[in-house]
Structure formats: C-alpha cells, structure tokens
Scaffold this motif. Structure first.
Motif: not given
Length: 571
Positions: A129-154
């Motif tokens: 919950q607390a780090f969701l905004p930062l994780l979302k920001k990382a995902a938004q800043g990574t090109p492509g729609s596919a999920l990966s640990c290089s994009k954003a992950a818990i």
C-alpha cells in the motif's frame, strides 16, 4: 534468461541472511540498480554491521530504518525512499522480512499467532500500500505493456511451509503460526496480483529453499542451500518472469509450488533422526525449511469440482456437539438441525458471546424447549473465555468426551485492497483463524476422550471430529468474485484457516480425531446477504447438506476442503 536490469530495489529484512544476500547480489550485478534500499529495524545496531560496511563502499546503497509491523515506520521509510528517488519510481519491492517461532502445536498462543501474522502477512500488505505510488510511477515510466521485474514488481518471500496441499515435514517442524502466516501471504500475493495488475505491477511469491541462515540452521542441521545459491537462483527467476507468472508461487529454481520435499534423501535422514531420538524435541529450534459467488460465505455451482467425498451416507449419531457462533445464521441452523435429528445428541452446546442478549433470543427460545441444549458464553477471540467454556462443557459431559467441535464463528470486514488496515487484519484473523486454533487446543482433551471411548480405529464424525467452517473465498486457486468483493482480511484469514485445518488433521490424527474444513455455500444470513444480490441458499439447505457430508466422512477425508454438497474445493 534475460538480464535483470532494474532502476531501484527495496529489500526488507536486509541486515542478514537472505535479505543481506539479495543486497550483495544486486550490488554485484553487471548493471547494478541506481538505488538499492536496504530496510532493517536497527540500521546502527550490531546485526547491521555487514550492511554498514557495504554502504561505506557503495554510494548507491541506502540503509533505511524500517519495521514492517509498524505503519508509521513504513510511512517514514516510503518518504525516505521517495526523497532519494528524486521523482522516479521504485522498480522492485522485495518483502523479505519474516519471523518464525518454534512452537509445538499445543504451545501456540494468541500472542505468537498475532505477532507472526503481523510481520509475515500484514507487513507485506502495508508495504504494498505505502509503496504503490512509487511502483506505479516506475511502471508508467517503463515502455511497453508487458509485466516484468524490470518494469515494476512486488516479490513476497514465502515458504513451502505455507503450501496447504503439501505441508513439508510437519512431524519435524509443526510451526503452525508460521505455516498459517505463509498460507495467508500466498493469498495476499494472489490478491495483489489481481489488484495491481491494472497498474502494470507484477506480483509473485517465492520460496527461497531451506537456506543456511540463522533461521534455517537453528536446529543444528546443515540446510542444503547456501544463501548464494538461493539468491542466485531467485535473481535468475526474477529475470525471467513475465505476464503469465503474476500471482504464482515459485521456488528459487523457478518450479511451481506446491511441490513435494525436493531432497528426498535429506527428508528421510531427518525423519530417521527424529524417530531415533537424536533430534531435539521440546526445546528444539527447528529449521524453516459458474453462477454468482458470494465472497463472504461463497458458493460454487460448477460441476467440475471433483468427486464427492462419498456416494453413501450413514446416520449421524453423535453423543455431543459444540457449535460456536450459534446465536444466528448458519450456527443457529446447525443447532436446530442437531436437535431435530432422529437420534439427537445427548448434549448440544451452543456457544455465543452474549447468551442473554437480544441476538440470542431464538437460541434462548430453543433452550426453553430442549433440555439437551446448553447455551455457553463464548468469545473465540478470548483465551480466558474459551478456557471457561471448556470447563463448563466438561462439567456437563460428566466424564464423557465431546464428539464434535464445529468452529463456525467468523467475521468479515468489507474493505478493498487499498483500504485494509493493520487493525482489521488482526481482528479478522483472530476470530477466523486463531479462534479455531485455541478452541482445538482447549477442547482436545474432551475430543480425545470421545475418540478413546468410541469403538473401531477409523476416523469419523461419530467418533471425534473438528469441523472448521471456511469459505471458497479462502481458495487461492479460485479467487471467486474478486471484482465484486476483495475483502483481503477475510480471504487471508480463511486461507490461513485452511492451513490450520490441514495442520490439525496431521497433528490430531494419532488421537483418532478427524479434521476437515467446510464451505457452507452462499447462504441467506446477515453476512451472506450484505450485497445487492439475494443468496441462492437457505440456511436449511446449507445445513442439511453439511450434515449429510459430515455423516459420510471417513479416514480418507481428514485434512480436506469440501463444500456443503461434498465436492472438493481446491486450496
């Protein structure tokens, strides 16, 4: 395997063991993260010395004060991380912090169960919950729609000890509080994978293996996996994860858990040591090695659940039964149906918190008509109340045993993933999971007495049994009606209850006690009828079905999860 390229990572419990190993390996990657945040409770303490030495050599390593069981500490840590990231996001959150208490089954306590659940399950929830905004920001800043640990992950570090279908080496390491917390963590991971998918955040649970750490080596045996081997394996797994892996439970080699004990030779060696008496026991510190479905009480109308537990039904003949949460709903229905059996029990004990209150009026009316019905004051979240109830029941049984214990009392808090709180999680877990544990402990002598007084060696509800009323909401595999009712605290508590049932079935089998968990269906009760849809099952239909199932249970059913029609529910 692709290269693991991440901008930033936060590892909790990073001052030693697997957490420290993860930090070291992240720093040693060919392309290390710009920021490695190492969370630990006491950054300046003795146990953090290795971390301090690393930080003196690596300017990209920031040690962050962090107590994952403390919401204020988590909030402060999030602010610290955000400040250092300077507008960018957090790529990877690894919830590694965890604790284990080596208690024998009968020694598990309310306080230990709460403490371990708070660290091992609630901590990862609050961190997400607390780090969701930062994780979302990382995902938004990574090109492509596919999920990966290089994009954003818990990544939640779990354990095969949390695998309900195959709880490893239970005879050697009961650790019920730990197992329940890890089963709940696996449920949480599935919930996070569903709730955070829209934000392009991958979520996975990882079993690191039985590793040579303080925890892993506590019993004096050499675990088969070094920290380096475990961490290298996990990083390899993380580098290969994609969309299809989110919500899964994998081990450090990338194999899907549940799995059987991977080192068969080691398993038998340990078992031989246990049987030979060369392994410490009581003082040991053992090693860690479809139609509409209601979420609160649930229902599955699928036809592919599996085979029924039995095609035939014997008569349910029991000497005595105790039903918790008996003043209304399913509990009251069970009491009414037991009293109405062709051969009713000699004693029907109805437990409720306020026997003289308004909500117990129907129960009081029944008691005035049935001399064999005794209303017992009972709060399943209060050990003193449970102890007093056991004394009351024992007194009325007059030397005989208690045949059937039905842990029906339960509660739900209607919240979403982002709204769950520490307080709600603990309250629901205490009632839904710890209560049945404490009830089993307190009434074990009476259940054993019933089993000993019953002829034959086979298990059945006519001999001695514990029935835990669970829910399909506790099925990690099914995750029914997620979009309509997330209720994380309820789901996690029921997954943990299912693990508890499995543990009880293993621990109490030698005493001739059958243990099972039952899903009653989506029933027309105060809880089941909270939504906008009317539940399809009446209390009578559900209870009649459950009693039919109970009458048919035998040895092969102990430790299973069935619904009110006798169909197998997947863990």
């Amino acid at each position: 395997m692709g290269e693991l390229r991440i901008h930033s990572v936060l590892v909790t419990g990073a001052n030693r063991g697997i957490g420290l190993g993860l930090v070291q390996h992240f720093l040693g990657l060919p392309t290390p993260p710009k920021w490695v945040f190492a969370g630990c409770r006491d950054p300046k303490g003795q146990r953090a010395q290795e971390l301090q030495k690393l930080a003196s050599k690596h300017p990209n390593l920031i040690i962050v004060p962090l107590e994952v069981s403390n919401p204020a500490s988590i909030k402060a840590a999030a602010a610290t991380v955000e400040k250092h990231l300077g507008g960018s996001g957090l790529t990877l959150l690894i919830n590694n912090a965890g604790i284990l208490k080596i208690n024998k089954f009968e020694d598990e306590t309310l306080d230990d169960m709460k403490q371990i659940y708070t660290t091992n399950t609630i901590g990862p929830l609050l961190m997400g919950q607390a780090f969701l905004p930062l994780l979302k920001k990382a995902a938004q800043g990574t090109p492509g729609s596919a999920l990966s640990c290089s994009k954003a992950a818990i990544v939640n570090i779990s354990s095969s000890g949390g695998c309900i279908s195959a709880p490893e080496v239970f005879d050697l390491i009961p650790a019920v509080s730990y197992r329940c917390s890890k089963a709940a963590l696996n449920m949480l991971t599935k919930c996070q994978s569903l709730g955070y998918r829209e934000h392009s955040i991958l979520c996975v649970a990882l079993h690191p293996g039985w590793v040579q750490t303080d925890m892993g080596s506590a019993a004096g045996h050499q675990p088969p996996v070094t920290v380096d081997t475990s961490v290298q394996g996990m990083l390899k797994v993380l580098s290969s994860l994609s969309e299809k892996d989110t919500g899964t439970f994998l081990d450090w080699e990338g194999k899907v858990v549940p799995c059987q004990f991977q080192n068969t030779e080691l398993k038998y060696k340990l078992t031989d040591q246990w049987q030979a008496g060369t392994m410490a026991t009581s003082s040991a510190k053992w090693p860690k090695s479809a139609k509409l479905v209601a979420i609160y009480e649930g229902i599955c109308e699928c036809s592919s659940w599996g085979s029924s537990s039995s095609s035939s039904m014997g008569e349910l003949r029991i000497h005595s039964v105790l039903v918790t949460g008996a003043n209304r709903g399913i509990g009251l229905g069970l009491v009414q149906h037991f009293l109405g059996l062709p051969t009713p029990p000699k004693w029907v004990f109805a437990g409720c918190r306020d026997p003289k209150g308004q909500r117990a009026q129907e129960l009081q009316n029944l008691a005035s008509k049935h001399a064999n019905l005794l209303i017992v004051s009972l709060d399943v979240s209060n050990p003193a109340s449970i102890k007093a109830a056991a004394a009351t029941v024992e007194k009325h049984l007059g030397g005989s045993g208690l045949t059937l214990l039905i842990n029906n009392a339960g509660m739900a808090k209607v919240t979403m993933l982002g709204d769950e709180t520490l307080e709600n999680m603990i309250q629901v877990y205490t009632t839904n999971t710890i209560g049945p544990l404490l009830m089993g402990q307190a009434f074990l002598p009476l259940l054993k007495k019933a089993a000993q007084g019953s002829p034959g060696s086979g298990l059945s509800c006519n001999k001695a049994a514990i029935v835990n009323v669970s829910s399909i909401a506790g099925s990690i595999e099914e995750m029914y009606l997620w979009e309509s009712g997330q209720v994380i605290s309820y789901r996690c508590s029921k997954a943990a209850l299912n693990m508890l049932t499995k543990c009880q079935s293993l621990g109490y089998r030698e005493h001739g006690i059958l243990c099972i968990t039952l899903h009653p269906g989506w029933v027309q009760t105060d809880m089941g009828g909270r939504g906008s849809h009317k539940p399809p099952l009446t209390v009578d239909t559900s209870v009649q079905g459950m009693l039919k199932v109970l009458s048919s249970l035998s040895e092969k059913n102990t430790g299973t999860f069935l619904d009110w029609e006798g169909k197998v529910v997947p863990w």
